[in-house]
Design an enzyme around this catalytic site. Structure first.
Site, PDB file in Angstrom:
ATOM      1  N   LYS A  32       0.867  -1.281   0.091  1.00  0.00           N
ATOM      2  CA  LYS A  32      -0.011  -0.060   0.018  1.00  0.00           C
ATOM      3  C   LYS A  32       0.949   1.314   0.013  1.00  0.00           C
ATOM      4  O   LYS A  32       0.633   2.343  -0.716  1.00  0.00           O
ATOM      5  CB  LYS A  32      -0.941   0.007   1.155  1.00  0.00           C
ATOM      6  CG  LYS A  32      -2.340  -0.910   0.877  1.00  0.00           C
ATOM      7  CD  LYS A  32      -3.070  -0.895   2.107  1.00  0.00           C
ATOM      8  CE  LYS A  32      -4.418  -1.544   1.757  1.00  0.00           C
ATOM      9  NZ  LYS A  32      -5.457  -1.511   2.957  1.00  0.00           N
ATOM     10  N   LYS A  85      -3.721 -10.024  -7.135  1.00  0.00           N
ATOM     11  CA  LYS A  85      -4.895 -10.403  -6.651  1.00  0.00           C
ATOM     12  C   LYS A  85      -6.117  -9.634  -7.087  1.00  0.00           C
ATOM     13  O   LYS A  85      -5.969  -8.227  -7.244  1.00  0.00           O
ATOM     14  CB  LYS A  85      -4.943 -10.589  -5.123  1.00  0.00           C
ATOM     15  CG  LYS A  85      -4.734  -9.285  -4.082  1.00  0.00           C
ATOM     16  CD  LYS A  85      -5.118  -9.604  -2.909  1.00  0.00           C
ATOM     17  CE  LYS A  85      -5.454  -8.067  -2.263  1.00  0.00           C
ATOM     18  NZ  LYS A  85      -6.007  -8.060  -1.032  1.00  0.00           N
ATOM     19  N   LYS A 122     -11.044  -5.192  -4.707  1.00  0.00           N
ATOM     20  CA  LYS A 122     -12.518  -4.452  -4.692  1.00  0.00           C
ATOM     21  C   LYS A 122     -12.168  -2.853  -4.720  1.00  0.00           C
ATOM     22  O   LYS A 122     -12.894  -2.184  -5.131  1.00  0.00           O
ATOM     23  CB  LYS A 122     -13.283  -4.706  -3.502  1.00  0.00           C
ATOM     24  CG  LYS A 122     -12.902  -4.313  -1.973  1.00  0.00           C
ATOM     25  CD  LYS A 122     -13.780  -4.807  -0.904  1.00  0.00           C
ATOM     26  CE  LYS A 122     -13.589  -4.512   0.493  1.00  0.00           C
ATOM     27  NZ  LYS A 122     -12.559  -3.950   1.048  1.00  0.00           N
TER      28      LYS A 122
HETATM   29  P1  AMP Z   1     -10.637  -6.703   1.329  1.00  0.00           P
HETATM   30  O1  AMP Z   1     -11.058  -6.673   0.266  1.00  0.00           O
HETATM   31  O2  AMP Z   1      -9.029  -6.584   1.383  1.00  0.00           O
HETATM   32  O3  AMP Z   1     -10.972  -5.952   2.276  1.00  0.00           O
HETATM   33  O4  AMP Z   1     -10.703  -8.301   1.759  1.00  0.00           O
HETATM   34  C1  AMP Z   1     -12.178  -8.577   2.772  1.00  0.00           C
HETATM   35  C2  AMP Z   1     -11.799  -9.942   2.779  1.00  0.00           C
HETATM   36  O5  AMP Z   1     -11.954 -10.713   1.482  1.00  0.00           O
HETATM   37  C3  AMP Z   1     -10.619 -10.539   3.512  1.00  0.00           C
HETATM   38  O6  AMP Z   1     -11.077 -11.771   4.348  1.00  0.00           O
HETATM   39  C4  AMP Z   1      -9.818 -11.048   2.473  1.00  0.00           C
HETATM   40  O7  AMP Z   1      -8.726 -11.943   2.866  1.00  0.00           O
HETATM   41  C5  AMP Z   1     -10.647 -11.495   1.341  1.00  0.00           C
HETATM   42  N1  AMP Z   1     -10.187 -11.164   0.054  1.00  0.00           N
HETATM   43  C6  AMP Z   1      -9.844 -10.114  -0.280  1.00  0.00           C
HETATM   44  N2  AMP Z   1      -9.018 -10.281  -1.743  1.00  0.00           N
HETATM   45  C7  AMP Z   1      -9.149 -11.562  -1.912  1.00  0.00           C
HETATM   46  C8  AMP Z   1      -8.830 -12.386  -2.899  1.00  0.00           C
HETATM   47  N3  AMP Z   1      -8.391 -11.833  -3.986  1.00  0.00           N
HETATM   48  N4  AMP Z   1      -9.146 -13.796  -2.893  1.00  0.00           N
HETATM   49  C9  AMP Z   1      -9.532 -14.421  -1.947  1.00  0.00           C
HETATM   50  N5  AMP Z   1      -9.929 -13.602  -1.035  1.00  0.00           N
HETATM   51  C10 AMP Z   1      -9.815 -12.319  -0.693  1.00  0.00           C
END
Ligand code: AMP
Ligand code: TRP
Length: 335
Positions: A117, A198, A201
């Protein structure tokens, strides 16, 4: 389970930034739903975490409501689980301060999410740096046994475990040591356009992800555009990251094993596979979208639910915080 046996606790959370997408669903939320019957679950909207990047205040507030409605629409049942906005429980910030005092700078310097980040962000603030300590406080406050997350959160969870262990050793057993719960397949869903990074969002390019609220025509377009390779056969092979990722998504939403998917597409073309995949995603998201549109505008219902979650969560959290304050030698608060 024996009826007298206390249910173990599950805790997880997502930052209200960007659009909830299928990687969050596959990596985390599908497990949240499954765990509700067997565990006592707390699911957070971690709004304080989201302040570590720039936010537009009115959009942030709207997005929090939207996330809550999406949690519900995905199957989080408020009769079984607590849905809690992190900022509604002051103990999160209070415990963070205590944990800050037992966290080493070296530990935070090693965090890969912070390193990534800080390469991208212009606003590298202290909150971004201590983000993992706030996450540890989320988990330890509720004495969580299990934390269902995607693979990217493994390092943060390791820190939570280390801090719990450190505190327990320095004072006396206080915190439950939490275990990660990461799907074997689907724990790391990749970007549709750059399958070596990855799916996120908060990505600036919406073609990289499929949002839970994307319209069917948008989903079809994004899947058709998804990067694959110059081969023609459908194989589940890690050295072909684009296709490998699409098969993982197919498998997560159809419930079929990758080997069975390979067999189904022998002699077929990428376009057949992609059309079917888009259809499967659209069908899986349709009930979620329908339910969402019913709940999202009912702010009164959502507020009531949040109040209920906050009251119950404050009670659990204050028990832990009182214990922590006593153990570290703070003077007892007179009520
Ligand atoms: P975030 O989008 O970083 O706020 O993540 C929210 C949740 O989604 C967390 O449990 C992350 O580990 C999971 N997560 C985020 N991106 C991925 C991804 N590309 N693949 C699988 N899980 C994800
Ligand atoms: N750091 C997590 C993420 O980026 C979100 C999060 C905050 C979290 N607190 C948590 C996840 C507690 C699980 C448990 O996805």
């Amino acid at each position: 389970m024996d009826k007298t046996e206390k249910k173990k606790r599950v805790l997880s959370g997502i930052q209200p930034s960007g659009h909830l997408c299928i990687s969050n669903h596959i990596g985390a939320m599908k497990n949240w739903v499954k765990l509700q019957d067997e565990y006592e679950c707390v699911y957070l909207i971690v709004d304080l975490h989201s302040l570590t990047v720039n936010q537009n205040p009115s959009e942030l507030r709207q997005r929090c409501y939207s996330y809550i409605a999406q949690y519900l629409a995905c199957g989080i049942n408020p009769d079984k689980s607590l849905i809690v906005v992190q900022s509604h429980v002051p103990a999160h910030a209070e415990l963070t301060w205590v944990l800050n005092t037992i966290t080493y700078l070296g530990e935070l310097n090693r965090m890969t999410q912070f390193k990534d980040k800080s390469k991208k962000e212009k606003n590298i603030n202290l909150g971004l740096y201590t983000y993992p300590v706030l996450m540890a406080s989320d988990i330890l406050l509720y004495q969580a046994d299990l934390v269902p997350v995607g693979a990217d959160q493994k390092q943060h969870l390791e820190l939570s475990r280390d801090l719990a262990h450190r505190f327990n050793t320095k004072y006396s057993p206080t915190f439950t040591i939490p275990d990660p719960f990461i799907p074997k397949q689907g724990g790391r869903i990749m970007s549709l356009q750059s399958p070596d990074s990855k799916m996120s969002k908060s990505d600036d390019n919406p073609n990289n992800y499929i949002a839970l609220l994307d319209e069917p025509s948008v989903i079809l377009k994004k899947i058709k555009r998804a990067v694959t390779d110059s081969n023609t056969d459908i194989k589940y092979d890690e050295s072909r990251p684009g296709l490998y990722n699409l098969i993982n998504i197919y498998s997560a939403y159809s419930g079929q094993k990758p080997s069975d998917i390979e067999n189904m597409y022998i002699g077929k073309m990428y376009s057949d596979f992609k059309n079917d995949l888009a259809e499967i995603i659209i069908e899986s998201l349709q009930p979620i979208q329908k339910e969402y549109s019913k709940i999202f505008n009912d702010k009164e219902y959502l507020d009531k639910l949040l109040l209920d979650g906050a009251i119950k969560a404050r009670y659990i959290a204050s028990k832990t915080l009182t214990k922590v304050y006593r153990k570290i030698g703070l003077v007892k608060k007179i009520r």
